[in-house]
Design an enzyme around this catalytic site. Structure first.
Site, PDB file in Angstrom:
ATOM      1  N   GLU A   1       6.271  10.503  21.626  1.00 17.18           N
ATOM      2  CA  GLU A   1       7.242  10.746  20.443  1.00 17.18           C
ATOM      3  C   GLU A   1       7.077  12.214  20.040  1.00 17.18           C
ATOM      4  O   GLU A   1       5.708  12.448  19.628  1.00 17.18           O
ATOM      5  CB  GLU A   1       7.305   9.710  19.683  1.00 17.18           C
ATOM      6  CG  GLU A   1       8.315   9.971  18.255  1.00 17.18           C
ATOM      7  CD  GLU A   1       7.962   8.962  17.174  1.00 17.18           C
ATOM      8  OE1 GLU A   1       8.852   8.236  16.999  1.00 17.18           O
ATOM      9  OE2 GLU A   1       6.986   8.857  16.627  1.00 17.18           O
TER      10      GLU A   1
ATOM     11  N   GLY B   1       5.187   4.037  10.869  1.00 18.91           N
ATOM     12  CA  GLY B   1       4.386   4.888  10.732  1.00 18.91           C
ATOM     13  C   GLY B   1       4.018   5.430  12.184  1.00 18.91           C
ATOM     14  O   GLY B   1       4.867   5.240  13.279  1.00 18.91           O
ATOM     15  N   SER B   2       2.905   5.984  12.257  1.00 21.00           N
ATOM     16  CA  SER B   2       2.439   6.536  13.742  1.00 21.00           C
ATOM     17  C   SER B   2       1.859   5.521  14.585  1.00 21.00           C
ATOM     18  O   SER B   2       1.324   4.550  14.194  1.00 21.00           O
ATOM     19  CB  SER B   2       1.321   7.621  13.395  1.00 21.00           C
ATOM     20  OG  SER B   2      -0.024   6.871  13.050  1.00 21.00           O
ATOM     21  N   ARG B   3       1.689   6.154  15.963  1.00 23.40           N
ATOM     22  CA  ARG B   3       1.183   4.902  16.775  1.00 23.40           C
ATOM     23  C   ARG B   3      -0.183   4.491  16.589  1.00 23.40           C
ATOM     24  O   ARG B   3      -0.700   3.769  16.613  1.00 23.40           O
ATOM     25  CB  ARG B   3       1.462   5.362  18.188  1.00 23.40           C
ATOM     26  CG  ARG B   3       1.081   4.754  19.321  1.00 23.40           C
ATOM     27  CD  ARG B   3       1.779   5.257  20.617  1.00 23.40           C
ATOM     28  NE  ARG B   3       1.194   4.426  21.741  1.00 23.40           N
ATOM     29  CZ  ARG B   3       1.877   4.756  22.904  1.00 23.40           C
ATOM     30  NH1 ARG B   3       2.899   5.464  23.278  1.00 23.40           N
ATOM     31  NH2 ARG B   3       1.581   3.898  24.051  1.00 23.40           N
TER      32      ARG B   3
ATOM     33  N   GLY C   1      -1.899   4.874  13.664  1.00 24.58           N
ATOM     34  CA  GLY C   1      -1.945   3.921  12.448  1.00 24.58           C
ATOM     35  C   GLY C   1      -1.678   2.663  12.672  1.00 24.58           C
ATOM     36  O   GLY C   1      -2.345   1.811  12.401  1.00 24.58           O
ATOM     37  N   GLY C   2      -0.548   2.474  13.495  1.00 21.55           N
ATOM     38  CA  GLY C   2      -0.288   1.176  13.575  1.00 21.55           C
ATOM     39  C   GLY C   2      -1.083   0.468  14.624  1.00 21.55           C
ATOM     40  O   GLY C   2      -1.469  -0.755  14.239  1.00 21.55           O
TER      41      GLY C   2
ATOM     42  N   GLU D   1       6.020  -0.531  13.424  1.00 19.69           N
ATOM     43  CA  GLU D   1       7.191   0.158  14.055  1.00 19.69           C
ATOM     44  C   GLU D   1       6.658   1.508  14.406  1.00 19.69           C
ATOM     45  O   GLU D   1       6.130   2.043  13.229  1.00 19.69           O
ATOM     46  CB  GLU D   1       8.363   0.346  13.236  1.00 19.69           C
ATOM     47  CG  GLU D   1       9.634   0.858  14.056  1.00 19.69           C
ATOM     48  CD  GLU D   1      10.592   1.083  12.872  1.00 19.69           C
ATOM     49  OE1 GLU D   1      11.110   0.219  12.064  1.00 19.69           O
ATOM     50  OE2 GLU D   1      10.948   2.394  13.167  1.00 19.69           O
TER      51      GLU D   1
ATOM     52  N   CYS E   1      13.271   7.327  13.390  1.00 14.93           N
ATOM     53  CA  CYS E   1      12.727   6.812  14.506  1.00 14.93           C
ATOM     54  C   CYS E   1      13.615   6.461  15.567  1.00 14.93           C
ATOM     55  O   CYS E   1      13.222   6.375  16.564  1.00 14.93           O
ATOM     56  CB  CYS E   1      12.005   5.334  14.010  1.00 14.93           C
ATOM     57  SG  CYS E   1      13.073   4.523  12.521  1.00 14.93           S
TER      58      CYS E   1
ATOM     59  N   LYS F   1       0.885  -1.102   0.050  1.00 15.63           N
ATOM     60  CA  LYS F   1      -0.085   0.098   0.201  1.00 15.63           C
ATOM     61  C   LYS F   1       0.964   1.361   0.026  1.00 15.63           C
ATOM     62  O   LYS F   1       1.656   1.286   0.928  1.00 15.63           O
ATOM     63  CB  LYS F   1      -0.883  -0.108   1.179  1.00 15.63           C
ATOM     64  CG  LYS F   1      -2.104   1.038   1.103  1.00 15.63           C
ATOM     65  CD  LYS F   1      -1.907   2.211   1.027  1.00 15.63           C
ATOM     66  CE  LYS F   1      -1.848   3.134   2.250  1.00 15.63           C
ATOM     67  NZ  LYS F   1      -1.633   4.470   2.151  1.00 15.63           N
TER      68      LYS F   1
HETATM   69  P1  NAP Z   1       0.865   7.278   9.285  1.00 15.01           P
HETATM   70  O1  NAP Z   1       0.077   8.283   9.352  1.00 15.01           O
HETATM   71  O2  NAP Z   1       0.638   6.274  10.535  1.00 15.01           O
HETATM   72  O3  NAP Z   1       0.853   6.431   7.981  1.00 15.01           O
HETATM   73  C1  NAP Z   1       1.549   5.310   7.528  1.00 15.01           C
HETATM   74  C2  NAP Z   1       1.031   4.339   6.370  1.00 15.01           C
HETATM   75  O4  NAP Z   1      -0.242   3.820   7.300  1.00 15.01           O
HETATM   76  C3  NAP Z   1       0.397   5.432   5.302  1.00 15.01           C
HETATM   77  O5  NAP Z   1       0.369   4.388   4.135  1.00 15.01           O
HETATM   78  C4  NAP Z   1      -1.037   5.608   5.813  1.00 15.01           C
HETATM   79  O6  NAP Z   1      -1.813   5.840   4.724  1.00 15.01           O
HETATM   80  C5  NAP Z   1      -1.281   4.270   6.796  1.00 15.01           C
HETATM   81  N1  NAP Z   1      -2.424   4.641   7.556  1.00 15.01           N
HETATM   82  C6  NAP Z   1      -2.230   5.358   8.815  1.00 15.01           C
HETATM   83  N2  NAP Z   1      -3.353   5.130   9.360  1.00 15.01           N
HETATM   84  C7  NAP Z   1      -4.248   4.267   9.055  1.00 15.01           C
HETATM   85  C8  NAP Z   1      -5.280   3.534   9.419  1.00 15.01           C
HETATM   86  N3  NAP Z   1      -6.093   4.169  10.514  1.00 15.01           N
HETATM   87  N4  NAP Z   1      -5.887   2.897   8.466  1.00 15.01           N
HETATM   88  C9  NAP Z   1      -5.237   2.476   7.199  1.00 15.01           C
HETATM   89  N5  NAP Z   1      -4.084   3.118   6.757  1.00 15.01           N
HETATM   90  C10 NAP Z   1      -3.685   3.929   7.631  1.00 15.01           C
HETATM   91  O7  NAP Z   1       2.133   7.828   9.169  1.00 15.01           O
HETATM   92  P2  NAP Z   1       3.002   8.916   8.580  1.00 15.01           P
HETATM   93  O8  NAP Z   1       1.967   9.653   7.431  1.00 15.01           O
HETATM   94  O9  NAP Z   1       4.272   8.401   7.835  1.00 15.01           O
HETATM   95  O10 NAP Z   1       3.660  10.086   9.758  1.00 15.01           O
HETATM   96  C11 NAP Z   1       2.675  10.610  10.434  1.00 15.01           C
HETATM   97  C12 NAP Z   1       3.252  10.403  11.867  1.00 15.01           C
HETATM   98  O11 NAP Z   1       3.863   9.076  12.191  1.00 15.01           O
HETATM   99  C13 NAP Z   1       4.500  11.111  12.283  1.00 15.01           C
HETATM  100  O12 NAP Z   1       4.112  12.504  12.428  1.00 15.01           O
HETATM  101  C14 NAP Z   1       5.169  10.566  13.320  1.00 15.01           C
HETATM  102  O13 NAP Z   1       4.654  10.760  14.700  1.00 15.01           O
HETATM  103  C15 NAP Z   1       4.772   9.021  13.006  1.00 15.01           C
HETATM  104  N6  NAP Z   1       6.120   8.399  12.442  1.00 15.01           N
HETATM  105  C16 NAP Z   1       6.905   7.479  13.219  1.00 15.01           C
HETATM  106  C17 NAP Z   1       7.754   6.840  12.591  1.00 15.01           C
HETATM  107  C18 NAP Z   1       8.895   6.076  13.297  1.00 15.01           C
HETATM  108  O14 NAP Z   1       9.413   5.430  12.854  1.00 15.01           O
HETATM  109  N7  NAP Z   1       8.769   6.201  14.914  1.00 15.01           N
HETATM  110  C19 NAP Z   1       8.202   6.886  11.184  1.00 15.01           C
HETATM  111  C20 NAP Z   1       7.195   7.722  10.529  1.00 15.01           C
HETATM  112  C21 NAP Z   1       6.249   8.317  10.911  1.00 15.01           C
HETATM  113  P3  NAP Z   1      -1.829   7.455   3.902  1.00 15.01           P
HETATM  114  O15 NAP Z   1      -0.610   7.309   3.026  1.00 15.01           O
HETATM  115  O16 NAP Z   1      -3.073   7.307   3.096  1.00 15.01           O
HETATM  116  O17 NAP Z   1      -1.949   8.404   4.947  1.00 15.01           O
END
Ligand code: NAP
Length: 527
Positions: A393, A241-243, A245-246, A265, A302, A184
Site C-alpha cells: 500500500e 493504521g499501519s501494517r 503498528g497493527g 485494519e 483505506c 488511546k
Molecule cells: P500508525 O502509525 O499505525 O498509528 C496508528 C495508531 O497506533 C496511533 O495511535 C499510534 O500511536 C499507534 N501505534 C502505532 N504503532 C504502534 C506500536 N508499535 N505500538 C503501540 N502503538 C502504536 O498509523 P498512522 O499514524 O495513522 O498512519 C501511518 C501509516 O498508516 C500511513 O502512512 C498508512 O500507511 C497507514 N494507514 C493505513 C490506513 C488504512 O486504513 N489502510 C489508515 C491510516 C493509516 P501514535 O499516535 O502515538 O503514533
C-alpha cells in the site's frame, strides 16, 4: 471550547505527567497549543480498573438506557458545534465539507447502533426448551444470548479523526455490545480527541452509566498503547493504521497469558479490474472517475484504488492517456501529518525508480509543507508478479496500472494478490462470463466486491463489510463498518436449566424485552 490537554479517566480530568504531545498544524507543520499530558502506567491501571469495575453493570443496562446513552453521545458531539470542525481542520488538514460530512457519519453511526441495541437482534437469543419426556434421555433446557466480551481498547485512525476515532465506529460498536471503552488518542489529532472525549464523558454522567464506561488516554510514547493491549482486563482491541503498528499490537495480544483479538485494519490496495468490453466502450469515462476516486481526500482512504489490472492494447493506452491527463491537473493536497506525507513521498519515489515501473503522470507540483502530489505508474504483469513490493500500500493518491498480455494473465494475477478491503470490476454485459470466472478468486481475498464503481465512499448500513483477509484486516471474519461490526465485541453464552428467576431478561420465558427469538431453531418474531 477551551482545550485542557487533560486525560479523561472515568469522570476525572487531569493533566498526564508522563511527558506531553502537541498537535501539528497539518498545513504548516507548526506545533499548536495546548500540550496534552501523556498518561503514566498508573493512569492506565486506573482506567483499566474503572473499566473492569463498570463492565458487569454496563453490560446489563436495559436496551433503552444503552440506546439513549449512544444517542446522547451523538447529540453531545453535535453540541460542540463549529469548534470541533475548526480544530479538526487544523489538526488533519482535511477540508470543512469533508469533516462536516464525517461528523454526520459519526453521529449517524452512533444512532444506528442505538437502533441496533433497541431492536435486540444482536443478542441472538436462541431457546431449546426442555423435553423431559424425550427418550431415551430427557432434553435439558438450553438458552443462549450474546454478551459483551469485556473492556475494549480503541486506537483511533488518523484518516478518520471523527468517524474512526474517539467516538467512531469501533467505540460505537463496542459500547453497543455492552463493552466499556478505553481510547488511546491518535497523536495526530489530540484536540479533536479531547473535544469528542468530553462529549462521551458527559454522556456517561448524563445517562447515569458506570464511571469506567469510557476513558481517553494520551500517550507520549508507545507504553500506554502497548500496555493497554497487554492489560488482562482488556478483552479486545480495535485499530486502524499501519501494517507495522497493527501487527505489533497483534503480536502483543497473542503473547498474553490470555490472548485477545485485535481487530486491526491495516493495508489494502483495492484492485480495479478493467474488462475488455467496458474498457473499449467507456475507458475514458472510467479513467476520469478513477482519478476522482484516487485523489479524493489526498488519497488517504483505506479503500483508495491503488492497483488497476487490464489487458494491454490500444484501449488501455486510451485509458492511461485519459487518466494521465486528468491526474496531471490535480492539485497537491495537504496530507494528514508530516510523517504520513514523508512516508508517501518516499514510497512514490521508490516506485518511480523501480526497474519494472514507468511513471505515467504526476499531479501538479506541490508548493508548501506537507503536500501530497498524486502519481500514476505503469508496470507489466511479469514485474508485478515478481516484485512483491509493488503490492504494498502507498497511503496517498498513488496508483499502479498493470499491463497484462491477455485476460487469462490478468485473472491469474488476482491469485497473487493479498487480502483486500475492496475489489472493483468494470464490466459491460459482454464481460459477464469472464467476470463470473474471476469472482471466486476475488471473494477469497476481498471484503467488498463492487461493479462499475470504486471502493471509496463506504456506506454505513446493515449489509456493509469493511474488512477482508490479512493484511487488509487482522481478521477477515468481521467488519468494522456497519451494524454487523457489533459482533466483534460479543460472545455467546449458554444457560442450561437455569430457573427463570436467575435468567437474564433476554432469556426469560415471558420475553419481557419483546425480542425476536429462535425457538427450537425456528424464528419467532416478537409480537
Ligand atoms: P500508525 O502509525 O499505525 O498509528 C496508528 C495508531 O497506533 C496511533 O495511535 C499510534 O500511536 C499507534 N501505534 C502505532 N504503532 C504502534 C506500536 N508499535 N505500538 C503501540 N502503538 C502504536 O498509523 P498512522 O499514524 O495513522 O498512519 C501511518 C501509516 O498508516 C500511513 O502512512 C498508512 O500507511 C497507514 N494507514 C493505513 C490506513 C488504512 O486504513 N489502510 C489508515 C491510516 C493509516 P501514535 O499516535 O502515538 O503514533
Amino acid at each position: 471550547m477551551q482545550l485542557t490537554g487533560n486525560l479523561l479517566i472515568g469522570q476525572e480530568s487531569a493533566f498526564g505527567s508522563n511527558g506531553s504531545i502537541k498537535a501539528v498544524n497539518a498545513a504548516t507543520g507548526a506545533a499548536i497549543e495546548p500540550a496534552f499530558g501523556g498518561a503514566t502506567l498508573a493512569d492506565l491501571d486506573r482506567a483499566c480498573a474503572l473499566a473492569w469495575a463498570a463492565f458487569d453493570v454496563y453490560r446489563e443496562t436495559a436496551p433503552e438506557a444503552r440506546a439513549k446513552f449512544l444517542d446522547t453521545i451523538a447529540q453531545n458531539i453535535l453540541d460542540i458545534g463549529d469548534d470541533l470542525i475548526e480544530r479538526c481542520m487544523i489538526e488533519s488538514g482535511l477540508p470543512r465539507a469533508r469533516l462536516e460530512g464525517e461528523r454526520g457519519r459519526t453521529v449517524g453511526q452512533l444512532r444506528m447502533f442505538a437502533d441496533v441495541v433497541r431492536n435486540g437482534d444482536f443478542l441472538g437469543v436462541r431457546i431449546d426448551p426442555a423435553q423431559p419426556e424425550r427418550k431415551p434421555l430427557p432434553r435439558v433446557d438450553l438458552r443462549l444470548r450474546h454478551i459483551g466480551v469485556g473492556p475494549v481498547a480503541v486506537f483511533g485512525a488518523s484518516n478518520f479523526p471523527l468517524a474512526f476515532s474517539v467516538a467512531g465506529g469501533d467505540t460505537a460498536s463496542a459500547l453497543a455490545a455492552g463493552c466499556p471503552v478505553i481510547v488511546k488518542a491518535h497523536s495526530a489529532h489530540p484536540g479533536t480527541a479531547e473535544l469528542v472525549g468530553r462529549a462521551v464523558q458527559k454522556a456517561v454522567k448524563d445517562c447515569g452509566m458506570p464511571e469506567g464506561t469510557f476513558s481517553l488516554l494520551f500517550d507520549s510514547g508507545r507504553d500506554v498503547g502497548q500496555g493497554l493491549v497487554k492489560d488482562n482486563r482488556i478483552k479486545a482491541a480495535g485499530f486502524t493504521g499501519s501494517r507495522g503498528g497493527g501487527t505489533a499490537l497483534m503480536k502483543l495480544a497473542a503473547a498474553r497469558p490470555e490472548p485477545i483479538p485485535v481487530y486491526a485494519e491495516m493495508s489494502s490496495i483495492n484492485p480495479v479490474l478493467l474488462f475488455p468490453a467496458a474498457l473499449a466502450n467507456r475507458g475514458e469515462a472510467i479513467a476520469k472517475a478513477f482519478v476522482g476516486s484516487l485523489v479524493l481526500g489526498a488519497g488517504q482512504f483505506c479503500t483508495n484504488p491503488g492497483l488497476v489490472l487490464a489487458v494491454d492494447g490500444p484501449d488501455l493506452d486510451k485509458f492511461i492517456a485519459a487518466a494521465s491527463a486528468a491526474l496531471s491537473e490535480t492539485a497537491a493536497q495537504t496530507m494528514l501529518t508530516p510523517g504520513i506525507c514523508k512516508t508517501y513521498q518516499g514510497a512514490v519515489e521508490r516506485a518511480g525508480e523501480h526497474a519494472g515501473v514507468t511513471t505515467a503522470a504526476r499531479g501538479v507540483e506541490a508548493k508548501g509543507a506537507n503536500q501530497g502530489r498524486s502519481a500514476l505508474f505503469i508496470t507489466t504483469a511479469e514485474a508485478f508478479r515478481t516484485s512483491h513490493e509493488l503490492q504494498e500500500e502507498i497511503f496517498g493518491a498513488s496508483s499502479l496500472v498493470v499491463r497484462c498480455p491477455d485476460l487469462a494473465t490478468m485473472l491469474d494475477l488476482v491469485e497473487s494478490l493479498e487480502g483486500q478491503l475492496t475489489s472493483a470490476l468494470h464490466i459491460d454485459e459482454a464481460d459477464y462470463a469472464e467476470a463470473k470466472r474471476v469472482l471466486p478468486a476475488l471473494e477469497r481475498r476481498t471484503g467488498r466486491l463492487l461493479v462499475n464503481g470504486f471502493g471509496t465512499g463506504v456506506e454505513v448500513g446493515h449489509a456493509m463489510v469493511h474488512g477482508g483477509p490479512f493484511p487488509s484486516t487482522a481478521d477477515g471474519r468481521s467488519t468494522s463498518v456497519g451494524s454487523l461490526a457489533i459482533n466483534r465485541f460479543l460472545r455467546p453464552v449458554s444457560y442450561q436449566d437455569l430457573p427463570d428467576a436467575l435468567l437474564p431478561d433476554a432469556l426469560k420465558t415471558d420475553n419481557p424485552l419483546g425480542l425476536n427469538r429462535r425457538v427450537d431453531g425456528k424464528l419467532q418474531l416478537a409480537k
